[in-house]
Design an enzyme around this catalytic site. Structure first.
Site, mmCIF file in Angstrom:
data_model
loop_
_atom_site.group_PDB
_atom_site.id
_atom_site.type_symbol
_atom_site.label_atom_id
_atom_site.label_comp_id
_atom_site.label_asym_id
_atom_site.label_seq_id
_atom_site.Cartn_x
_atom_site.Cartn_y
_atom_site.Cartn_z
ATOM 1 N N LEU A 1 -4.856 6.935 -2.038
ATOM 2 C CA LEU A 1 -5.740 6.160 -2.912
ATOM 3 C C LEU A 1 -5.599 4.684 -2.573
ATOM 4 O O LEU A 1 -4.511 4.132 -2.703
ATOM 5 C CB LEU A 1 -5.260 6.399 -4.352
ATOM 6 N N HIS A 2 -6.678 4.059 -2.100
ATOM 7 C CA HIS A 2 -6.552 2.621 -1.846
ATOM 8 C C HIS A 2 -7.869 1.854 -1.909
ATOM 9 O O HIS A 2 -7.888 0.641 -1.781
ATOM 10 C CB HIS A 2 -5.920 2.378 -0.466
#
Ligand code: UD1
Length: 374
Positions: A216-217
């Site tokens: 997740l980024h």
């Protein structure tokens, strides 16, 4: 028009900057070095600069040290792009070494666009590897980078048929467009033996197919406190069904710190970013992957591992049409429905798209040789 070369090699600079670039550039660099018709240099902008986001990938992908390192580092979108343009002009213009005949850029990061703009203004042809992808979401900085890079590049190497269609709709000359397949899969095929031997599962005390992997980024998921908290609470629920391994991106770690979010549920294991080999082993053996990354949607399709994409769209539609990818956005019901299907043995199965075969770098070098010599 490409100026023909007689009696010497094609001078090429391949530009890399951020983590997702390395596995796309490595096979092409190798193919060009092996060919004998290219005089190739590797330039690293330093957009990603630390051991975990950069050095580990050079090691794992057997890449030589960059010939040119710009050491740009972090910044706002404008700062980063502008700093790269300023620093990259000298090597391209030929003031610090020989001027290249061709600049190769990969992917959609700020380094990709900055290098393309600078090269084209110096009238150096540009080849864009992974051209034509579109999320049609201009809130993503990568979408701006993709569109602008494609519109001024000379060679557009696409990974899937939708890329060709997008470029044609945007009135780009068909002569520039070459459907060669997915170069990232060249890296995967080449390193599969090493990936299989990685003992990361043992180190993390995991059993094959008994855990989920999470990354997740994206700014749209991690740059807003409420959004990030909402995603984390969904993940906490999924964590009660299956252990989740979460190699955490520096952007996400920084945002959690800034927002004061502490996230340490029992069954979700936050670890540092991993190198290429260990990470791909975790992908290959996962029950499923949850991600907002672009490349991971493709790697899971190749490895036939179900992928739940935590975004509202994808620029890689073939991974949904043919592959194992499912776009769930932030819809709780769809997300849980997919997780249940996977856990009951009915996860999405897929097929591998044409030309995702480990031979993409060979196709690209052949096209370039024809363009520069014939
Ligand atoms: C960039 C790319 C994105 C890609 C992602 C993969 C753009 C616009 N975005 O996003 O397309 O999917 O890389 O990782 O080019 N940081 C470190 N160490 C590093 C690199 C970054 O700590 O080696 C920190 C930075 O200080 C910053 C954050 O990570 O706080 C974000 O880095 P940045 O390069 O701005 O963008 P990414 O979110 O990584």
């Amino acid at each position: 028009m490409i100026k023909k070369i007689v009696g010497r090699k094609i001078k090429v600079i391949i530009v890399v900057g951020a983590r997702p670039n390395f596995m796309k550039a490595a096979p092409l660099l190798k193919a060009m070095c092996a060919h004998g018709k290219f005089d190739v240099q590797l330039l690293h902008t330093g957009q990603h600069y630390d051991l975990l986001m950069s050095d580990a990938f050079f090691r794992d992908l057997d890449m030589p040290k960059p010939d040119i390192s710009l050491g740009i580092g972090s910044g706002t979108q404008a700062e980063q792009t502008a700093k790269i343009m300023l620093a990259i002009e000298a090597p391209f213009a030929g003031s610090t070494q020989e001027r290249p005949d061709l600049v190769v850029v990969v992917g959609d990061v700020n380094s990709t666009l900055a290098a393309t703009l600078t090269a084209k203004k110096l009238q150096i042809p540009v080849a864009h590897v992974e051209a034509g992808l579109r999320s049609f979401d201009e809130a993503m900085p990568e979408e701006i980078n993709r569109v602008l890079t494609d519109h001024i590049s000379d060679f557009l190497f696409t990974t899937e048929p939708a890329g060709n269609e997008n470029l044609r709709h945007e009135h780009i000359s068909p002569q520039k467009i070459h459907y060669v397949g997915n170069i990232m899969i060249d890296s995967l095929v080449h390193h599969e033996g090493k990936i299989d031997k990685s003992n990361i599962l043992t180190s993390l005390n995991l059993l094959p197919k008994r855990y989920a992997l999470l990354t997740l980024h994206r700014p749209s998921n991690v740059d807003n406190k409420e959004t990030l908290q909402k995603i984390f609470s969904l993940l906490e629920e999924i964590g009660s069904r299956i252990p989740i391994i979460f190699p955490i991106h520096p952007r996400t770690r920084k945002q959690m710190g800034d927002f004061g979010i502490v996230f340490s549920p029992k069954n979700i294991h936050l670890i540092d970013p991993l190198g290429y080999i260990d990470f791909l082993k975790l992908v290959k053996q996962a029950a499923f992957v949850m991600t907002d990354s672009g490349g991971l949607q493709e790697e899971t399709t190749f490895l036939n591992v179900p992928c739940i994409t935590l975004r509202k769209n994808t620029e890689r539609p073939i991974t949904v049409e043919l592959g194992t990818n499912i776009i769930v956005g932030d819809d709780r019901a769809t997300l849980f429905n997919e997780v249940e299907k996977i856990l009951s043995g009915n996860g999405k199965q897929g097929t591998i798209p044409q030309y995702w075969d480990g031979k993409v770098s060979h196709r690209i070098t052949e096209i370039l040789i024809r363009a520069f010599y014939e």
